[in-house]
Design a protein around this motif. Sequence first.
Motif, PDB file in Angstrom:
ATOM      1  N   HIS A 174       0.821  -1.210   0.000  1.00  0.00           N
ATOM      2  CA  HIS A 174       0.000   0.000   0.000  1.00  0.00           C
ATOM      3  C   HIS A 174       0.859   1.265   0.000  1.00  0.00           C
ATOM      4  O   HIS A 174       0.590   2.207  -0.742  1.00  0.00           O
ATOM      5  CB  HIS A 174      -0.935   0.000   1.204  1.00  0.00           C
ATOM      6  CG  HIS A 174      -1.794   1.217   1.295  1.00  0.00           C
ATOM      7  ND1 HIS A 174      -2.851   1.426   0.447  1.00  0.00           N
ATOM      8  CD2 HIS A 174      -1.740   2.298   2.110  1.00  0.00           C
ATOM      9  CE1 HIS A 174      -3.423   2.579   0.746  1.00  0.00           C
ATOM     10  NE2 HIS A 174      -2.762   3.121   1.750  1.00  0.00           N
ATOM     11  N   HIS A 192       2.701  -2.135  -6.414  1.00  0.00           N
ATOM     12  CA  HIS A 192       2.027  -0.992  -5.795  1.00  0.00           C
ATOM     13  C   HIS A 192       1.077  -0.320  -6.784  1.00  0.00           C
ATOM     14  O   HIS A 192      -0.045   0.042  -6.420  1.00  0.00           O
ATOM     15  CB  HIS A 192       3.063   0.023  -5.295  1.00  0.00           C
ATOM     16  CG  HIS A 192       2.485   1.336  -4.878  1.00  0.00           C
ATOM     17  ND1 HIS A 192       1.722   1.479  -3.741  1.00  0.00           N
ATOM     18  CD2 HIS A 192       2.540   2.558  -5.439  1.00  0.00           C
ATOM     19  CE1 HIS A 192       1.342   2.736  -3.627  1.00  0.00           C
ATOM     20  NE2 HIS A 192       1.824   3.417  -4.645  1.00  0.00           N
ATOM     21  N   MET A 193       1.507  -0.177  -8.015  1.00  0.00           N
ATOM     22  CA  MET A 193       0.666   0.471  -9.018  1.00  0.00           C
ATOM     23  C   MET A 193      -0.586  -0.374  -9.301  1.00  0.00           C
ATOM     24  O   MET A 193      -1.667   0.177  -9.498  1.00  0.00           O
ATOM     25  CB  MET A 193       1.451   0.710 -10.309  1.00  0.00           C
ATOM     26  CG  MET A 193       2.653   1.618 -10.127  1.00  0.00           C
ATOM     27  SD  MET A 193       2.271   3.182  -9.338  1.00  0.00           S
ATOM     28  CE  MET A 193       1.322   3.957 -10.597  1.00  0.00           C
ATOM     29  N   ARG A 194      -0.450  -1.688  -9.311  1.00  0.00           N
ATOM     30  CA  ARG A 194      -1.602  -2.562  -9.493  1.00  0.00           C
ATOM     31  C   ARG A 194      -2.535  -2.476  -8.280  1.00  0.00           C
ATOM     32  O   ARG A 194      -3.751  -2.488  -8.418  1.00  0.00           O
ATOM     33  CB  ARG A 194      -1.131  -3.993  -9.697  1.00  0.00           C
ATOM     34  CG  ARG A 194      -2.127  -4.815 -10.459  1.00  0.00           C
ATOM     35  CD  ARG A 194      -1.634  -6.186 -10.855  1.00  0.00           C
ATOM     36  NE  ARG A 194      -0.213  -6.226 -11.166  1.00  0.00           N
ATOM     37  CZ  ARG A 194       0.561  -7.276 -10.945  1.00  0.00           C
ATOM     38  NH1 ARG A 194       0.073  -8.357 -10.411  1.00  0.00           N
ATOM     39  NH2 ARG A 194       1.834  -7.254 -11.261  1.00  0.00           N
ATOM     40  N   TRP A 195      -1.954  -2.378  -7.079  1.00  0.00           N
ATOM     41  CA  TRP A 195      -2.747  -2.259  -5.853  1.00  0.00           C
ATOM     42  C   TRP A 195      -3.573  -0.971  -5.878  1.00  0.00           C
ATOM     43  O   TRP A 195      -4.716  -0.959  -5.447  1.00  0.00           O
ATOM     44  CB  TRP A 195      -1.818  -2.277  -4.647  1.00  0.00           C
ATOM     45  CG  TRP A 195      -2.457  -1.907  -3.349  1.00  0.00           C
ATOM     46  CD1 TRP A 195      -2.425  -0.695  -2.742  1.00  0.00           C
ATOM     47  CD2 TRP A 195      -3.226  -2.751  -2.479  1.00  0.00           C
ATOM     48  NE1 TRP A 195      -3.109  -0.740  -1.567  1.00  0.00           N
ATOM     49  CE2 TRP A 195      -3.617  -1.989  -1.380  1.00  0.00           C
ATOM     50  CE3 TRP A 195      -3.619  -4.085  -2.547  1.00  0.00           C
ATOM     51  CZ2 TRP A 195      -4.380  -2.509  -0.342  1.00  0.00           C
ATOM     52  CZ3 TRP A 195      -4.373  -4.603  -1.503  1.00  0.00           C
ATOM     53  CH2 TRP A 195      -4.746  -3.825  -0.428  1.00  0.00           C
ATOM     54  N   LYS A 196      -3.003   0.105  -6.392  1.00  0.00           N
ATOM     55  CA  LYS A 196      -3.716   1.377  -6.441  1.00  0.00           C
ATOM     56  C   LYS A 196      -4.940   1.312  -7.349  1.00  0.00           C
ATOM     57  O   LYS A 196      -5.872   2.090  -7.180  1.00  0.00           O
ATOM     58  CB  LYS A 196      -2.787   2.499  -6.922  1.00  0.00           C
ATOM     59  CG  LYS A 196      -1.783   2.931  -5.870  1.00  0.00           C
ATOM     60  CD  LYS A 196      -0.912   4.045  -6.374  1.00  0.00           C
ATOM     61  CE  LYS A 196      -1.751   5.286  -6.558  1.00  0.00           C
ATOM     62  NZ  LYS A 196      -0.978   6.484  -6.806  1.00  0.00           N
ATOM     63  N   GLN A 197      -4.966   0.389  -8.299  1.00  0.00           N
ATOM     64  CA  GLN A 197      -6.086   0.267  -9.221  1.00  0.00           C
ATOM     65  C   GLN A 197      -7.233  -0.562  -8.643  1.00  0.00           C
ATOM     66  O   GLN A 197      -8.317  -0.555  -9.208  1.00  0.00           O
ATOM     67  CB  GLN A 197      -5.618  -0.359 -10.536  1.00  0.00           C
ATOM     68  CG  GLN A 197      -4.656   0.516 -11.295  1.00  0.00           C
ATOM     69  CD  GLN A 197      -4.100  -0.176 -12.524  1.00  0.00           C
ATOM     70  OE1 GLN A 197      -4.350  -1.351 -12.751  1.00  0.00           O
ATOM     71  NE2 GLN A 197      -3.341   0.561 -13.314  1.00  0.00           N
ATOM     72  N   TRP A 198      -7.006  -1.247  -7.529  1.00  0.00           N
ATOM     73  CA  TRP A 198      -8.066  -2.044  -6.912  1.00  0.00           C
ATOM     74  C   TRP A 198      -9.148  -1.114  -6.380  1.00  0.00           C
ATOM     75  O   TRP A 198      -8.871   0.002  -5.949  1.00  0.00           O
ATOM     76  CB  TRP A 198      -7.504  -2.861  -5.761  1.00  0.00           C
ATOM     77  CG  TRP A 198      -6.715  -4.073  -6.152  1.00  0.00           C
ATOM     78  CD1 TRP A 198      -6.019  -4.253  -7.299  1.00  0.00           C
ATOM     79  CD2 TRP A 198      -6.520  -5.230  -5.371  1.00  0.00           C
ATOM     80  NE1 TRP A 198      -5.398  -5.471  -7.280  1.00  0.00           N
ATOM     81  CE2 TRP A 198      -5.690  -6.090  -6.102  1.00  0.00           C
ATOM     82  CE3 TRP A 198      -6.950  -5.625  -4.122  1.00  0.00           C
ATOM     83  CZ2 TRP A 198      -5.310  -7.325  -5.631  1.00  0.00           C
ATOM     84  CZ3 TRP A 198      -6.563  -6.855  -3.645  1.00  0.00           C
ATOM     85  CH2 TRP A 198      -5.755  -7.708  -4.393  1.00  0.00           C
ATOM     86  N   ALA A 210     -11.723   0.639  -3.819  1.00  0.00           N
ATOM     87  CA  ALA A 210     -11.583   0.978  -2.404  1.00  0.00           C
ATOM     88  C   ALA A 210     -12.364   0.009  -1.517  1.00  0.00           C
ATOM     89  O   ALA A 210     -11.983  -0.214  -0.363  1.00  0.00           O
ATOM     90  CB  ALA A 210     -12.053   2.408  -2.164  1.00  0.00           C
ATOM     91  N   LYS A 266      -9.724  -2.703  -0.917  1.00  0.00           N
ATOM     92  CA  LYS A 266      -8.507  -2.260  -0.225  1.00  0.00           C
ATOM     93  C   LYS A 266      -8.757  -1.884   1.234  1.00  0.00           C
ATOM     94  O   LYS A 266      -7.970  -2.247   2.105  1.00  0.00           O
ATOM     95  CB  LYS A 266      -7.877  -1.066  -0.946  1.00  0.00           C
ATOM     96  CG  LYS A 266      -7.249  -1.401  -2.257  1.00  0.00           C
ATOM     97  CD  LYS A 266      -6.420  -0.256  -2.800  1.00  0.00           C
ATOM     98  CE  LYS A 266      -7.232   0.996  -2.987  1.00  0.00           C
ATOM     99  NZ  LYS A 266      -6.468   2.048  -3.671  1.00  0.00           N
TER     100      LYS A 266
END
Length: 64
Positions: free
Chosen positions: A20, A35-41, A43, A46
Amino acid sequence: MINPWVIAAMIPAMVIVMIHFAIGPFGHPTRLHWHMRWKQWPAGIKTPLLLIAAILLAAGASHA
């Protein structure tokens, strides 16, 4: 006595936090794509994962 399951659960919880915030190995340019893939999940996914990770890390710290 320290519960080994709580301590073991701290590992994936810390991985979620590290992804994160893009810290540790996930902040390195070769692994920044995690991290960039996580940001696209969404909310909605997450936020509960981060909440569970924070609770597990707090429980593990209180056990230690």
